[in-house]
Design a protein around this motif. Structure first.
Motif: not given
Length: 360
Positions: A343, A248, A277-279, A359, A281, A250, A357, A355, A168-169
């Motif tokens: 996203s 990164f 980037v931050y993920l 940035s 959930q 999460a 994503v 989820w 996904l990233v």
């Protein structure tokens, strides 16, 4: 207080139908507790590995007391979960049922979630006090909660981490292979982070969680695995303010029951290096109740929210947004924190979670 009933308007058929439904709910609730027990004792796994078994044979194989096993089997048979041959006195777990009730099940082990029903009963007295006073609760009020959540995370996150989640990233696999700094905010027992650290030895991984018990468990597992690129720290993320430390970040099902979810997201944004980037959930339900009528296991999720996520947040002095705070709320908080590229994705095999994503 006696309820006034308009006899002319009262629909007896609807009343009887609803009575049947409530009776079914009570019956199913009892079954759910026993399903959770079947998971914890390993009875489902043991029975799945035996073509046919008497209660004595199953009890011996599972190293449990036969009389209790026999009564548990009676629940499973009347619930149409386990098949019973009265002429032989044998029991079996159909493969189609084992597919969603055993460890490593092909459809996902829903018996893990059944454990929550028993947990709700254990905290009922404490929750009644919360209803009366409006106060909250702490993580320590929930027996075995972190173990249960670790099982959940193993299915929803770790099992699909490399095939479904990391893709996904864009480009994150190559960056991890090259070596970057990674944070799991609210890591629990650290299963996802341990899997990442083993897969990407050039990257450096950090896990924060409020629970010292969960962190101790994670650190011990990492030590036994010989992972030197991974550290865990017991840390309250309220007011989190590290600056430009990670490439990164999460968080897996960890934001909505924080004291200050919006503040945490702002802090995580600040902790990202340029280009980071931050993920995130979280539960994928809507912030609007009427939109969740057909959402998977919505009543279950609201029950968990009522008994755990809301009181835990309130117990920290937070807003008590709850489990079903809504993807709309999460997306708004991400944008308000300064993420310009957000996203939102839902994985086809997991409609319960969303989820993000995010940035710059």
């Amino acid at each position: 207080m006696t309820q006034h009933i308009d006899a002319a308007a009262f629909d007896t058929g609807k009343a009887d139908a609803f009575l049947d439904r409530v009776a079914g709910l009570v019956n199913d609730g009892a079954i759910a507790v026993m399903v959770g027990l079947g998971h914890r004792t390993g009875l489902f796994d043991t029975l799945a590995g035996m073509p046919l078994a008497t209660s004595t044979e199953l009890a011996e194989e599972a190293a449990l007391a036969e009389r209790y096993v026999r009564e548990w089997l009676a629940v499973m048979v009347t619930a149409r979960i386990v098949a019973f041959d009265p002429t032989r006195g044998t029991y079996s777990l159909p493969a189609e049922h084992a597919a969603s009730l055993t460890r490593g099940a092909s459809l996902g082990n829903l018996a893990v979630y059944a454990q929550h029903v028993g947990l709700l009963g254990q905290v009922q007295e404490r929750l009644l006090t919360c209803f009366e006073t409006g106060e909250g609760m702490s993580y320590d009020d929930y027996p075995c909660f972190h173990h249960l959540m670790a099982e959940d995370s193993a299915m929803t996150v770790t099992a699909g981490l490399f095939d479904h989640i990391l893709p996904l990233v864009p480009g994150i696999d190559l960056r991890l292979e090259g070596g970057i700094d990674v944070l799991d905010a609210g890591c629990g027992q650290g299963h996802a982070l341990i899997a990442l650290a083993a897969r990407y030895p050039r990257s450096r991984f950090v896990g924060y969680d409020l629970s010292g018990e969960a962190i101790s468990h994670a650190a011990e597992v990492a030590r036994r695995a010989g992972l030197e690129n991974l550290t865990f720290e017991t840390r309250d993320l309220t007011g989190y303010d590290e600056r430009e430390r990670f490439d990164f970040i999460a968080s897996f099902d960890a934001v909505h029951d924080q004291k200050d979810p919006a503040g945490l997201i702002r802090g995580l944004k600040g902790a990202l290096k340029p280009g980071g980037v931050y993920l995130m959930q979280d539960i994928g339900g809507s912030a609007r109740l009427e939109n969740n009528l057909d959402f998977p296991m919505a009543s279950f999720l609201y029950a968990i929210s009522c008994a755990h996520c809301t009181p835990v947040s309130l117990g920290q002095g937070g807003e008590g947004l709850g489990t079903m705070w809504g993807w709309e709320t999460a997306e708004r908080m991400l944008r308000d924190a300064g993420f310009t590229d957000v996203s939102r994705r839902v994985l086809p095999h997991d409609p319960m979670n969303v989820w993000f994503v995010a940035s710059e």
